[in-house]
Design a protein around this motif. Structure first.
Motif, short mmCIF file in Angstrom:
data_model
loop_
_atom_site.label_atom_id
_atom_site.label_comp_id
_atom_site.label_asym_id
_atom_site.label_seq_id
_atom_site.Cartn_x
_atom_site.Cartn_y
_atom_site.Cartn_z
N GLU A 153 52.76 47.42 24.06
CA GLU A 153 52.35 47.79 25.42
C GLU A 153 50.88 48.21 25.44
N MET A 154 50.48 48.99 24.45
CA MET A 154 49.08 49.42 24.38
C MET A 154 48.15 48.22 24.19
N ASN A 155 48.59 47.24 23.39
CA ASN A 155 47.80 46.03 23.19
C ASN A 155 47.66 45.26 24.50
N ILE A 156 48.76 45.12 25.22
CA ILE A 156 48.75 44.41 26.50
C ILE A 156 47.84 45.12 27.49
N CYS A 157 47.93 46.42 27.55
CA CYS A 157 47.11 47.18 28.49
C CYS A 157 45.62 47.12 28.13
N ALA A 158 45.31 47.16 26.85
CA ALA A 158 43.92 47.04 26.42
C ALA A 158 43.37 45.67 26.78
N ASP A 159 44.19 44.64 26.64
CA ASP A 159 43.75 43.30 27.03
C ASP A 159 43.55 43.20 28.54
N ARG A 160 44.44 43.79 29.30
CA ARG A 160 44.28 43.80 30.76
C ARG A 160 42.98 44.49 31.16
N ASP A 161 42.69 45.60 30.48
CA ASP A 161 41.46 46.34 30.76
C ASP A 161 40.25 45.46 30.47
N TYR A 162 40.29 44.76 29.35
CA TYR A 162 39.19 43.85 29.02
C TYR A 162 39.08 42.72 30.05
N GLN A 163 40.20 42.14 30.45
CA GLN A 163 40.17 41.05 31.43
C GLN A 163 39.56 41.51 32.74
#
Length: 144
Positions: free
Chosen positions: A40-50
């Motif tokens: 979940e943290m990985n997904i959220c970090a990617d969303r933040d980057y996107q």
């Protein structure tokens, strides 16, 4: 007839495969305000980057328009004053190479581990926001 252990194994498999099925159909449901596990943290970090990347693209477009306007105005004073748009393109290409290398390096803190994507995405988001601010400053020069 299924034994109790086989039934438990089948139920566990179904529970664990549900997030994978959601990921295959689209992005899984994740509450980034309450991310609890690494995926979940990985997904959220990617969303933040996107999200940061989307802002960067808009800022680059505005900065390029400003650079072209600078070139138009400078062209009236002579051809050797023109080149802002080309300089911006070169700078952006160089920055992308720097960003990618720097963030790959940031991932080495957890190389091969489940935390590596989060570290890389976090770095990408941070550097992208800093670059966005730089590009907005270019736009401000010409008043765009």
């Amino acid at each position: 007839m299924m034994t109790r252990s086989r039934l438990m194994l089948a139920a566990t498999f179904l529970l664990l495969s549900a997030p994978l099925a959601a990921a295959q159909d689209g992005e899984p449901e994740v509450d980034c305000e309450n991310a609890q596990v690494q995926i979940e943290m990985n997904i959220c970090a990617d969303r933040d980057y996107q999200a940061a990347d989307g802002e960067l693209n808009a800022a680059y477009k505005a900065a390029m328009a400003a650079a072209r306007e600078m070139d138009e105005q400078a062209g009236e004073m002579g051809e050797h004053y023109v080149g802002a748009a080309d300089a911006l393109k070169r700078a952006q290409r160089a920055w992308i190479g720097y960003r990618d290398g720097q963030c790959e390096l940031a991932g080495f803190e957890a190389r091969g581990g489940s935390m590596e994507p989060m570290l890389v995405s976090g770095c990408l988001a941070d550097l992208t926001r800093k670059r966005t601010a730089e590009l907005k400053a270019v736009s401000a020069i010409s008043g765009n």
